[in-house]
Design an enzyme around this catalytic site. Structure first.
Site, PDB file in Angstrom:
ATOM      1  N   PRO A 133      27.352 125.661  28.709  1.00 56.88           N
ATOM      2  CA  PRO A 133      27.540 124.368  29.372  1.00 56.88           C
ATOM      3  C   PRO A 133      27.099 123.199  28.487  1.00 56.88           C
ATOM      4  O   PRO A 133      27.727 122.147  28.484  1.00 56.88           O
ATOM      5  CB  PRO A 133      26.660 124.492  30.621  1.00 56.88           C
ATOM      6  CG  PRO A 133      26.613 125.966  30.904  1.00 56.88           C
ATOM      7  CD  PRO A 133      26.649 126.643  29.572  1.00 56.88           C
ATOM      8  N   GLU A 248      40.886 133.916  14.390  1.00 58.26           N
ATOM      9  CA  GLU A 248      40.998 133.256  15.696  1.00 58.26           C
ATOM     10  C   GLU A 248      41.897 132.021  15.575  1.00 58.26           C
ATOM     11  O   GLU A 248      42.771 131.787  16.416  1.00 58.26           O
ATOM     12  CB  GLU A 248      39.597 132.856  16.195  1.00 58.26           C
ATOM     13  CG  GLU A 248      39.641 132.190  17.546  1.00 58.26           C
ATOM     14  CD  GLU A 248      38.259 131.897  18.134  1.00 58.26           C
ATOM     15  OE1 GLU A 248      37.251 132.350  17.563  1.00 58.26           O
ATOM     16  OE2 GLU A 248      38.202 131.206  19.162  1.00 58.26           O
ATOM     17  N   LEU A 343      63.283 116.264  28.237  1.00 52.11           N
ATOM     18  CA  LEU A 343      64.723 116.492  28.377  1.00 52.11           C
ATOM     19  C   LEU A 343      65.073 117.290  29.639  1.00 52.11           C
ATOM     20  O   LEU A 343      66.233 117.361  30.035  1.00 52.11           O
ATOM     21  CB  LEU A 343      65.269 117.183  27.122  1.00 52.11           C
ATOM     22  CG  LEU A 343      65.186 116.310  25.852  1.00 52.11           C
ATOM     23  CD1 LEU A 343      65.600 117.106  24.620  1.00 52.11           C
ATOM     24  CD2 LEU A 343      66.045 115.050  25.981  1.00 52.11           C
TER      25      LEU A 343
END
Ligand SMILES: Cc1cc2nc3c(=O)[nH]c(=O)nc-3n(C[C@H](O)[C@H](O)[C@H](O)COP(=O)(O)OP(=O)(O)OC[C@H]3O[C@@H](n4cnc5c(N)ncnc54)[C@H](O)[C@@H]3O)c2cc1C
Length: 387
Positions: A133, A248, A343
């Site tokens: 966190p 990664e 689009l």
């Protein structure tokens, strides 16, 4: 532009993946993963059985033995993302590109023998937990500690944003084993599902990747035996992390380019069909020019990412090059997805359409795996240094 990195083995493998997609990646499957917020284990096991998951596990442990050659993983990404199932591609990526490589590169022989055969079959699913966190980009700021006790470690702390975090059986967890924030203050431990004090927190509700779980994890006096210290030695966590980052970042780039290609293909099909003012959307000059730009960008993306895959296979993809690849490909992916979605008009905003889901999925490519600002920082340090 013709790509030249695949040979007949890859194309035969592509047929295998397409067959898997036909059988296991239907709209109903995708809707089920989205509703549950996770890919079910049966699908993971079926993929392993078909030989398209567990590719990075060495052959001696029952896998595909393709850790250094990313081309087979790229084919999996291309086909699954083209089928509109980004969440499934994400779940496969966490297993094959994040969790397994730590064990292959850094695990002790005992750790490899214990985990890899079951990861090859998806009986065991892994996750990688670094972020907390209070610390994401600045990983030296983590607070999760592993304190040495008799026979192992006591882990305390919390992680967040962990992909496959709700469903993982083993979590490759970045922890502090020393004081301060020198590189040797960090280690990696393997935390097993079911260990007392280890909680998989709630699944986080995301704007994309709805079918792949992302969760908080908490650790309260979790006993981790010595044998689960990755590599068997303390203080190597940072080096171990650095070792796997190029892969990664390459993997995120490949997923991003595959999404850009898929978006182009979906859009070409759509604008040929849809009409306004008595003509096809494809006939407006704006559409044609946008598509020309997108097609050229997608060609350039393949050329770049294919080169990066080659460099990786030759052991030559440096941290700086991988960072460059990650931020540049995912920034272009974002532009492509945005142009293509436009689009589709209003339908581009509706999640029933793969373009809408791919757009939402793409957003996080610029954030995770090291944010694109951190990637630019790495590249610029290599270019001009930093005082
Ligand atoms: C869907 C999802 C899945 C994830 N999966 C995983 C996972 O499996 N395992 C895992 O460990 N983590 C995972 N993450 C976490 C992800 O890697 C982090 O969110 C990311 O590294 C950014 O960290 P942060 O969120 O703490 O942002 P912060 O570090 O707080 O950054 C906030 C902003 O400040 C910028 N910033 C920070 N430092 C600098 C700097 N020095 N210079 C310029 N700009 C800077 C950042 O680029 C960003 O824009 C996941 C995240 C998401 C959203």
């Amino acid at each position: 532009m013709e790509r030249d990195i695949y040979d007949e083995d890859h194309e035969a493998f592509r047929d295998l993946v397409r067959d898997f997609v036909k059988r296991h990646v239907t709209n109903a499957d995708r809707e089920r993963w989205d509703a549950n917020g996770e890919v079910d284990r049966d699908t993971m096991k079926a993929a392993a059985e078909a030989g398209i998951l567990g590719l990075s596990v060495p052959e001696e442990f029952g896998g595909g033995g393709m850790l250094q050659d990313y081309r087979f993983r790229a084919v999996v990404n291309e086909e699954i993302i083209a089928a509109g199932a980004g969440s499934l591609a994400g779940a496969f990526g966490i297993q094959d590109d994040l969790a397994v490589p730590y064990l292959v590169h850094m695990g002790t022989p005992e750790q490899q023998a214990k985990w890899l055969p079951r990861m090859a079959t998806a009986e065991v699913v892994g996750a990688l937990a670094m972020t907390e966190p209070g610390a994401g980009s600045d990983l030296r700021g983590i607070r999760t500690t592993a304190k040495k006790v008799d026979g192992g470690y006591l882990v305390n702390g919390a992680k967040t944003f962990i992909s496959s975090g709700a469903t993982a059986d083993v979590v490759v967890t970045f922890v502090k084993t020393g004081e301060g924030n020198r590189p040797d203050a960090f280690s990696i431990v393997l935390v097993e599902d079911g260990a007392p004090g280890f909680e998989h927190g709630k699944k986080l509700e995301k704007i994309g990747f709805h079918g792949h779980d992302t969760a908080e994890l908490s650790f309260t006096d979790v006993f981790v035996p010595d044998e689960n210290l990755l590599g068997g030695e303390e203080g190597h966590g940072f080096v171990q992390l650095m070792r796997n980052l190029p892969l990664e970042r390459l993997s995120i780039g490949v997923a991003g380019v595959a999404a850009a290609q898929a978006a182009l293909d979906w859009t070409l099909a759509y604008v040929r069909e849809r009409e306004a003012f008595g003509s096809r959307i494809a006939d407006f000059q704006n559409t044609r020019f946008q598509l020309a730009d997108v097609a050229a960008t997608v060609d350039a993306l393949w050329a770049y990412i294919d080169r990066a895959m080659r460099a990786y296979a030759n052991g030559e993809l440096s941290a700086e090059e991988a960072a460059k690849v990650k931020f540049w490909t995912t920034e272009r992916e974002w532009e492509v997805l945005d142009a293509c979605l436009q689009l589709f008009g209003g339908y581009g905003y509706i999640l029933e359409y793969p373009i809408a889901r791919a757009f939402a999925d793409a957003r996080v490519h610029r954030i995770y795996g090291g944010s694109n600002e951190i990637m630019r920082d790495i590249v610029s340090r290599a270019l001009v240094g930093k005082r």
